[in-house]
Design an enzyme around this catalytic site. Structure first.
Site, mmCIF file in Angstrom:
data_model
loop_
_atom_site.group_PDB
_atom_site.id
_atom_site.type_symbol
_atom_site.label_atom_id
_atom_site.label_comp_id
_atom_site.label_asym_id
_atom_site.label_seq_id
_atom_site.Cartn_x
_atom_site.Cartn_y
_atom_site.Cartn_z
ATOM 1 N N HIS A 57 0.908 -1.245 0.057
ATOM 2 C CA HIS A 57 -0.065 0.153 -0.186
ATOM 3 C C HIS A 57 1.055 1.292 -0.031
ATOM 4 O O HIS A 57 1.610 1.332 0.828
ATOM 5 C CB HIS A 57 -0.822 -0.086 1.359
ATOM 6 C CG HIS A 57 -2.108 1.109 0.998
ATOM 7 N ND1 HIS A 57 -3.068 0.857 0.284
ATOM 8 C CD2 HIS A 57 -2.521 1.953 1.753
ATOM 9 C CE1 HIS A 57 -3.984 1.709 0.357
ATOM 10 N NE2 HIS A 57 -3.544 2.466 1.282
ATOM 11 N N GLU A 76 -7.574 1.733 -5.650
ATOM 12 C CA GLU A 76 -8.467 0.640 -6.024
ATOM 13 C C GLU A 76 -9.998 1.022 -5.682
ATOM 14 O O GLU A 76 -11.122 0.647 -6.266
ATOM 15 C CB GLU A 76 -7.975 -0.624 -5.485
ATOM 16 C CG GLU A 76 -7.027 -1.169 -6.042
ATOM 17 C CD GLU A 76 -6.360 -2.365 -5.255
ATOM 18 O OE1 GLU A 76 -5.300 -2.873 -5.614
ATOM 19 O OE2 GLU A 76 -6.854 -2.834 -4.328
ATOM 20 N N ASP A 84 -5.307 2.837 4.626
ATOM 21 C CA ASP A 84 -4.618 4.254 4.529
ATOM 22 C C ASP A 84 -4.512 4.410 6.140
ATOM 23 O O ASP A 84 -3.387 5.033 6.526
ATOM 24 C CB ASP A 84 -5.596 5.047 4.019
ATOM 25 C CG ASP A 84 -5.763 4.788 2.410
ATOM 26 O OD1 ASP A 84 -6.853 4.844 2.117
ATOM 27 O OD2 ASP A 84 -4.679 4.716 1.694
HETATM 28 N N1 HBI Z 1 -1.369 1.586 -2.990
HETATM 29 N N2 HBI Z 1 -2.454 3.723 -2.279
HETATM 30 C C1 HBI Z 1 -2.459 2.775 -2.657
HETATM 31 N N3 HBI Z 1 -3.757 2.064 -3.313
HETATM 32 C C2 HBI Z 1 -3.708 1.031 -4.097
HETATM 33 O O1 HBI Z 1 -5.012 0.702 -4.411
HETATM 34 C C3 HBI Z 1 -2.768 -0.073 -4.072
HETATM 35 C C4 HBI Z 1 -1.655 0.481 -3.509
HETATM 36 N N4 HBI Z 1 -0.152 -0.237 -3.700
HETATM 37 C C5 HBI Z 1 -0.503 -1.466 -4.463
HETATM 38 C C6 HBI Z 1 -1.687 -1.781 -4.702
HETATM 39 N N5 HBI Z 1 -2.777 -0.973 -4.787
HETATM 40 C C7 HBI Z 1 -1.910 -3.325 -5.551
HETATM 41 O O2 HBI Z 1 -2.755 -4.014 -4.439
HETATM 42 C C8 HBI Z 1 -2.591 -3.167 -6.870
HETATM 43 O O3 HBI Z 1 -1.938 -2.416 -7.670
HETATM 44 C C9 HBI Z 1 -2.713 -4.474 -7.433
#
Ligand code: HBI
Length: 95
Positions: A57, A76, A84
């Site tokens: 994340h 997503e 978050d």
């Molecule tokens: N970081 N802030 C954020 N939001 C996401 O949706 C997110 C991410 N890091 C990696 C991630 N999603 C992965 O799970 C997807 O790109 C597959």
């Protein structure tokens, strides 16, 4: 698919966090960190980067010399989620 926080959940989470503020016109939150110098700022960013990778994340962030501004939102879900809040708590633990 992770669910966005409700308005109440978001308000409660922000109230429990130090220094994070909602972003105007966006379901996101932001905090700016000031360090003694650039190398302290970059050391902080390195720690955040490793934590973000471990969580899968990632922050939206900028660095100008000793200042680091971080914005968190879940792309997503197109808004704030528990991920978050969890990452913000980890980040706050580094300062
Ligand atoms: N970081 N802030 C954020 N939001 C996401 O949706 C997110 C991410 N890091 C990696 C991630 N999603 C992965 O799970 C997807 O790109 C597959």
């Amino acid at each position: 698919m992770i669910a966005r926080l409700t308005a109440n959940e978001r308000d409660e989470a922000l109230a429990a966090l130090v220094g994070w503020a909602p972003v105007k016109d966006r379901d996101a939150m932001t905090r700016t960190f000031m360090f003694a110098d650039f190398k302290e700022a970059f050391a902080f960013m390195t720690r955040v980067a490793l934590a973000a990778e471990k969580m899968d994340h990632h922050p939206e962030w900028s660095n100008i010399y000793k200042t680091v501004t971080i914005t968190l939102s879940t792309h997503e879900a197109n808004g704030l989620t528990r991920r978050d809040i969890d990452l913000a708590k980890i980040i706050d633990g580094f300062v």
